[in-house]
Design a protein around this motif. Structure first.
Motif, mmCIF file in Angstrom:
data_model
loop_
_atom_site.group_PDB
_atom_site.id
_atom_site.type_symbol
_atom_site.label_atom_id
_atom_site.label_comp_id
_atom_site.label_asym_id
_atom_site.label_seq_id
_atom_site.Cartn_x
_atom_site.Cartn_y
_atom_site.Cartn_z
ATOM 1 N N UNK A 275 2.842 4.665 -8.122
ATOM 2 C CA UNK A 275 1.621 4.819 -8.917
ATOM 3 C C UNK A 275 0.793 5.982 -8.357
ATOM 4 N N UNK A 276 1.351 7.191 -8.346
ATOM 5 C CA UNK A 276 0.679 8.318 -7.682
ATOM 6 C C UNK A 276 -0.684 8.671 -8.265
ATOM 7 N N UNK A 277 -0.848 8.591 -9.576
ATOM 8 C CA UNK A 277 -2.132 8.929 -10.180
ATOM 9 C C UNK A 277 -3.199 7.894 -9.821
ATOM 10 N N UNK A 278 -2.817 6.620 -9.906
ATOM 11 C CA UNK A 278 -3.726 5.541 -9.512
ATOM 12 C C UNK A 278 -4.082 5.676 -8.033
ATOM 13 N N UNK A 279 -3.084 5.968 -7.219
ATOM 14 C CA UNK A 279 -3.291 6.128 -5.781
ATOM 15 C C UNK A 279 -4.265 7.253 -5.486
ATOM 16 N N UNK B 298 -7.040 0.517 7.529
ATOM 17 C CA UNK B 298 -6.224 1.718 7.751
ATOM 18 C C UNK B 298 -5.577 2.230 6.453
ATOM 19 N N UNK B 299 -5.812 1.544 5.359
ATOM 20 C CA UNK B 299 -5.094 1.855 4.126
ATOM 21 C C UNK B 299 -5.445 3.213 3.536
ATOM 22 N N UNK B 300 -6.680 3.685 3.787
ATOM 23 C CA UNK B 300 -7.096 4.959 3.203
ATOM 24 C C UNK B 300 -7.568 4.837 1.767
ATOM 25 N N UNK B 301 -7.695 3.595 1.272
ATOM 26 C CA UNK B 301 -8.127 3.363 -0.107
ATOM 27 C C UNK B 301 -9.533 2.780 -0.157
ATOM 28 N N UNK B 302 -10.178 2.952 -1.318
ATOM 29 C CA UNK B 302 -11.547 2.465 -1.477
ATOM 30 C C UNK B 302 -11.610 1.059 -2.065
ATOM 31 N N UNK B 303 -10.520 0.307 -1.984
ATOM 32 C CA UNK B 303 -10.517 -1.057 -2.494
ATOM 33 C C UNK B 303 -11.406 -1.956 -1.635
ATOM 34 N N UNK C 213 -2.760 10.344 12.661
ATOM 35 C CA UNK C 213 -3.096 10.140 11.256
ATOM 36 C C UNK C 213 -4.601 10.274 11.071
ATOM 37 N N UNK C 214 -5.072 11.502 10.788
ATOM 38 C CA UNK C 214 -6.497 11.698 10.517
ATOM 39 C C UNK C 214 -6.858 11.121 9.155
ATOM 40 N N UNK C 215 -5.866 11.004 8.269
ATOM 41 C CA UNK C 215 -6.015 10.272 7.011
ATOM 42 C C UNK C 215 -5.056 9.087 7.122
ATOM 43 N N UNK C 216 -5.513 7.965 7.636
ATOM 44 C CA UNK C 216 -4.612 6.854 7.971
ATOM 45 C C UNK C 216 -3.965 6.196 6.760
ATOM 46 N N UNK C 217 -2.862 5.531 7.022
ATOM 47 C CA UNK C 217 -2.183 4.698 6.030
ATOM 48 C C UNK C 217 -2.078 3.296 6.611
ATOM 49 N N UNK C 218 -1.854 2.316 5.744
ATOM 50 C CA UNK C 218 -1.866 0.923 6.183
ATOM 51 C C UNK C 218 -0.881 0.666 7.321
ATOM 52 N N UNK D 63 0.829 -1.204 0.000
ATOM 53 C CA UNK D 63 0.000 0.000 0.000
ATOM 54 C C UNK D 63 0.865 1.257 0.000
ATOM 55 N N UNK D 64 1.923 1.227 0.767
ATOM 56 C CA UNK D 64 2.802 2.389 0.878
ATOM 57 C C UNK D 64 3.460 2.709 -0.462
ATOM 58 N N UNK D 65 3.834 1.675 -1.202
ATOM 59 C CA UNK D 65 4.521 1.874 -2.482
ATOM 60 C C UNK D 65 3.602 2.429 -3.560
#
Length: 255
Positions: free
Chosen positions: A48-52, A203-208, A150-155, A41-43
């Motif tokens: 892949x910044x646009x995809x992210x 915690x990833x912050x993604x909509x997957x 982390x109000x916008x969490x990461x994995x 997730x971090x990578x």
């Protein structure tokens, strides 16, 4: 294939110390199902910044800085080392493995499903109430506030926590249920793997994964909703929410 795995498992149990099997297996589960997934997730942000950006639940501008990520990595590594040391110490002092079954026969699918379901329910109870306790104003500022940095969490932030919180809310709710039920050690590893993947994804912050991270993401935004893992006790206690908090609600949360 399953027959081959079963034979290898039986041979492993018959020829190796059970405490060593528990220790090594638990560490491997942690590496594969937390570190590998969290790093992936971090990578995405880097390669892949646009995809992210398209799949972020919150505005990409809210994402933590490189400094924040490095600080997170340091705390998570320290927490995991403490957890590893605690397990090694417990196994060494007791001179025997935990109260798990080391039967040469692997658990049946029925046994695995039943025990996993019971572990998930027990974990929900332990995690919900310990998590809510961490939000008490006398505890939050000294302990839980670190995780809410982390109000916008990461994995990786799934285990970014004060050491007290890491043992009380991260380790204990996962470690206690399989020990209480005295499940097969393979069932225990499966449960730990499931919980590590779940914590990392939410915690990833993604909509997957059908947006399963949204509920916990809302917790980090609004602070006072979605304390649990599967939503059962949140619905019971009226803390379940699917709504994005207003700016006023976010501003009013305890800091």
């Amino acid at each position: 294939m399953l027959d081959n795995v079963a034979r290898r498992w039986a041979l492993l149990v018959d020829t190796h110390d059970h405490a060593l099997i528990e220790f090594v297996g638990t560490q491997l589960v942690s590496v594969v199902f937390f570190w590998t997934l969290a790093t992936t997730f971090l990578l995405l942000d880097t390669y892949l910044p646009e995809f992210s950006a398209r799949h972020k639940l919150q505005d990409p501008g809210n994402s933590p800085s490189r400094y924040d990520v490095i600080a997170c990595l340091r705390v998570v590594a320290q927490n995991q080392l403490m957890g590893t040391a605690a397990l090694a110490g417990a196994l060494y002092l007791s001179g025997k493995p935990g109260p798990f079954s080391f039967s040469p026969a692997l658990p049946t699918w029925t046994e695995l499903g039943r025990d996993l379901a019971l572990c998930v329910l027990l974990r929900e109870v332990l995690f919900y109430y310990s998590h809510r306790a961490l939000h008490h104003r006398f505890v939050y500022a000294k302990v839980h506030k670190l995780h809410h940095r982390f109000t916008a969490p990461i994995a990786l932030a799934a285990q970014y926590a004060h050491p007290i919180e890491h043992f009380v809310a991260n380790i204990a709710p996962i470690a206690i249920p399989p020990q209480m039920l005295r499940v097969h050690i393979v069932t225990m590893w499966t449960f730990v793997a499931l919980e590590l993947v779940t914590a990392t994804v939410v915690h990833s912050g993604y909509d997957f994964f059908a947006g399963v991270a949204r509920m916990h993401d809302l917790h980090h935004e609004a602070f006072n909703v979605n304390f649990g893992s599967i939503g059962l006790l949140d619905r019971l206690h009226g803390t379940w929410s699917r709504k994005t908090p207003t700016r006023a609600a976010i501003k009013a949360r305890v800091d």
